[in-house]
Scaffold this active site. Structure first.
Site, short mmCIF file in Angstrom:
data_model
loop_
_atom_site.label_atom_id
_atom_site.label_comp_id
_atom_site.label_asym_id
_atom_site.label_seq_id
_atom_site.Cartn_x
_atom_site.Cartn_y
_atom_site.Cartn_z
N ARG A 64 22.84 14.14 4.71
CA ARG A 64 23.99 14.83 4.12
C ARG A 64 25.03 13.86 3.55
NH1 ARG A 64 20.74 18.43 4.99
NH2 ARG A 64 21.23 20.55 5.66
N SER A 70 25.85 25.71 6.61
CA SER A 70 26.29 24.96 7.79
C SER A 70 27.69 24.42 7.56
CB SER A 70 25.37 23.77 8.04
OG SER A 70 24.05 24.20 8.21
N GLU A 122 30.57 19.41 7.41
CA GLU A 122 29.66 19.19 6.29
C GLU A 122 30.35 19.66 5.01
OE1 GLU A 122 26.83 21.40 4.25
OE2 GLU A 122 25.30 20.86 5.75
N1 EPU Z 1 20.30 27.66 17.69
C1 EPU Z 1 20.99 28.15 18.79
N2 EPU Z 1 21.55 29.37 18.66
C2 EPU Z 1 21.46 30.10 17.52
C3 EPU Z 1 20.78 29.57 16.41
C4 EPU Z 1 20.21 28.33 16.53
O1 EPU Z 1 21.08 27.54 19.84
O2 EPU Z 1 22.02 31.20 17.48
C5 EPU Z 1 19.66 26.33 17.85
C6 EPU Z 1 18.18 26.52 18.13
O3 EPU Z 1 17.81 25.68 19.17
C7 EPU Z 1 17.51 26.12 16.82
C8 EPU Z 1 18.47 25.03 16.36
O4 EPU Z 1 19.76 25.55 16.69
O5 EPU Z 1 16.24 25.65 17.06
C9 EPU Z 1 18.37 24.67 14.93
O6 EPU Z 1 18.66 25.79 14.08
P1 EPU Z 1 18.12 25.80 12.55
O7 EPU Z 1 16.67 25.71 12.54
O8 EPU Z 1 18.77 26.94 11.85
O9 EPU Z 1 18.61 24.43 11.90
P2 EPU Z 1 20.00 23.66 11.92
O10 EPU Z 1 19.74 22.28 12.37
O11 EPU Z 1 21.04 24.41 12.66
C10 EPU Z 1 19.79 22.57 9.56
C11 EPU Z 1 20.59 22.44 8.30
C12 EPU Z 1 20.49 23.71 7.48
C13 EPU Z 1 19.01 23.94 7.15
C14 EPU Z 1 18.23 24.04 8.46
C15 EPU Z 1 16.74 24.12 8.26
C16 EPU Z 1 22.41 20.90 8.82
C17 EPU Z 1 23.87 20.74 9.08
N3 EPU Z 1 21.99 22.15 8.63
O12 EPU Z 1 20.37 23.60 10.34
O13 EPU Z 1 21.18 23.48 6.26
O14 EPU Z 1 18.84 25.11 6.38
O15 EPU Z 1 18.44 22.85 9.25
O16 EPU Z 1 16.23 22.90 7.86
O17 EPU Z 1 21.68 19.91 8.76
C18 EPU Z 1 23.27 23.69 5.15
O18 EPU Z 1 23.27 22.46 5.08
O19 EPU Z 1 24.21 24.39 4.69
C19 EPU Z 1 22.16 24.35 5.82
C20 EPU Z 1 22.10 25.67 5.97
#
Ligand code: EPU
Length: 335
Positions: free
Chosen positions: A163, A235, A331
């Site tokens: 990022r 995010s 972010e």
């Molecule tokens: N989780 C919880 N509670 C919830 C939802 C999620 O505990 O209600 C935990 C779960 O353990 C889940 C983990 O969070 O496995 C990760 O969630 P997710 O797969 O949605 O990925 P993320 O790391 O939260 C990142 C990016 C997203 C991108 C997704 C998929 C960042 C800051 N965000 O989110 O990017 O779509 O991975 O690759 O790196 C963005 O940048 O705007 C964005 C949406």
């Protein structure tokens, strides 16, 4: 070119907050950018806006906002295996991805449905489902705001990171990206289905670019709110990166903590999980809350002001720090 003074920004940011800009100029040809910049008072501060999908306005913008609308997708080179495409900054990122999928060009299918414009993609090296822009990036062209000199930067020169890029450090607020060149595959696609939700659904099936794109779209739609229903910027925070000793300490205390190993000394921790553990899911202050399916996303339930959103975000930060001694970093660009 259209110049509007004292312009409402509500239509220009996906948080749908109603702040104003002193001047907003919509530019659809790069040539007009030169005309405008050489006439304008360069002392005014300036902001280039993509889709407004990663920005939170907390007050009026006392300067010039440039909204780039230049369009075009051009195939500029190809060999047996790859194509080199140049995409104008004002193209919607997702329209471009759909174009690639339709043409069976591989590389961007995991980045389906990311909001925003192509010109903004290099700034924070957009990424999702195991792929980042840098994986397919060739170079980008642009203009230095001060001198109006044109530049072209290679992938290495862009200093991409999680990022982040040179456009968030050395070149912050100094450049306008006008087009981006990407290398896509036309044969021998290297599909990336490492991300859990993709693997579960696609493992063992015959993979196509379209199938992956469709699956990514399905996951995104189920996890992330449509800004048309709830103003949001995806995010709000980055996933924090901690060193090995902090990681061991966390793992001891919170055995369920989701993490991702980056290298032998660094681990990425799930910010969504940290926020979830702090019980923010059912919290709503004024018109601001977190999204129930993904607490990393802060949403505007209607008429939230930018300041209310910032206040709520700071409350999240403070609570996460209090419970885990981890400093979340935004972010989203806060102005
Ligand atoms: N989780 C919880 N509670 C919830 C939802 C999620 O505990 O209600 C935990 C779960 O353990 C889940 C983990 O969070 O496995 C990760 O969630 P997710 O797969 O949605 O990925 P993320 O790391 O939260 C990142 C990016 C997203 C991108 C997704 C998929 C960042 C800051 N965000 O989110 O990017 O779509 O991975 O690759 O790196 C963005 O940048 O705007 C964005 C949406």
């Amino acid at each position: 070119m259209e110049v509007v003074r004292n312009c409402s920004l509500k239509k220009f940011n996906t948080f749908n907050v109603d702040e104003k800009a002193k001047v907003l100029v919509e530019i659809d040809k790069v040539g007009d950018l030169f005309t405008f910049l050489s006439k304008e008072n360069q002392k005014d501060k300036m902001l280039v806006l993509g889709g407004g999908s990663n920005i939170l306005f907390t007050k009026s913008y006392e300067g010039i906002i440039i909204s780039l609308k230049n369009k075009g997708i051009e195939l500029i080179d190809e060999d047996e295996n790859n194509v080199l495409v140049e995409v104008s900054s004002g193209e919607s990122w997702n329209d471009f991805v759909l174009w690639a999928v339709e043409n069976n060009f591989g590389g961007v299918e995991n980045l389906s449905l990311i909001p925003g414009n192509v010109g903004a993609a290099p700034i924070q090296n957009i990424g999702a489902y195991g792929v980042e822009l840098k994986d397919i990036f060739h170079s980008c062209k642009g203009i230095m705001i001060d001198s109006l000199n044109e530049f072209e930067l290679t992938k290495e020169e862009c200093e991409f990171n999680y990022r982040s890029s040179i456009f968030k450090s050395t070149y912050k607020n100094k450049t306008i990206i006008t087009s981006v060149k990407l290398i896509l595959t036309k044969s021998k696609h290297n599909f990336n289905i490492e991300y859990k939700g993709l693997k579960e659904n696609l493992l063992g099936k015959e993979l196509t670019i379209k199938k992956i794109s469709d699956q990514v779209i399905r996951i995104r739609k189920s996890k992330l709110p449509d800004p048309k229903s709830y103003g949001n910027c995806g995010s709000f925070f980055k996933n924090p990166i901690v060193n090995i000793s902090k990681h061991e300490y966390l793992l001891n205390k919170f055995p369920d903590i989701p993490f991702f190993k980056i290298d032998n000394n660094n681990y990425k921790i799930s910010a969504a999980w940290l926020i979830d553990q702090c019980n923010f899911k059912n919290k709503k202050v004024k018109d601001v809350g977190v999204y129930s399916n993904q607490p990393l996303v802060i949403i505007n339930h209607g008429n939230a002001k930018g300041k209310d959103i910032l206040h709520f975000a700071n409350e999240i930060k403070g609570t996460v720090y209090g419970n885990f001694e981890i400093e979340l970093e935004e972010e989203v660009l806060i102005l």
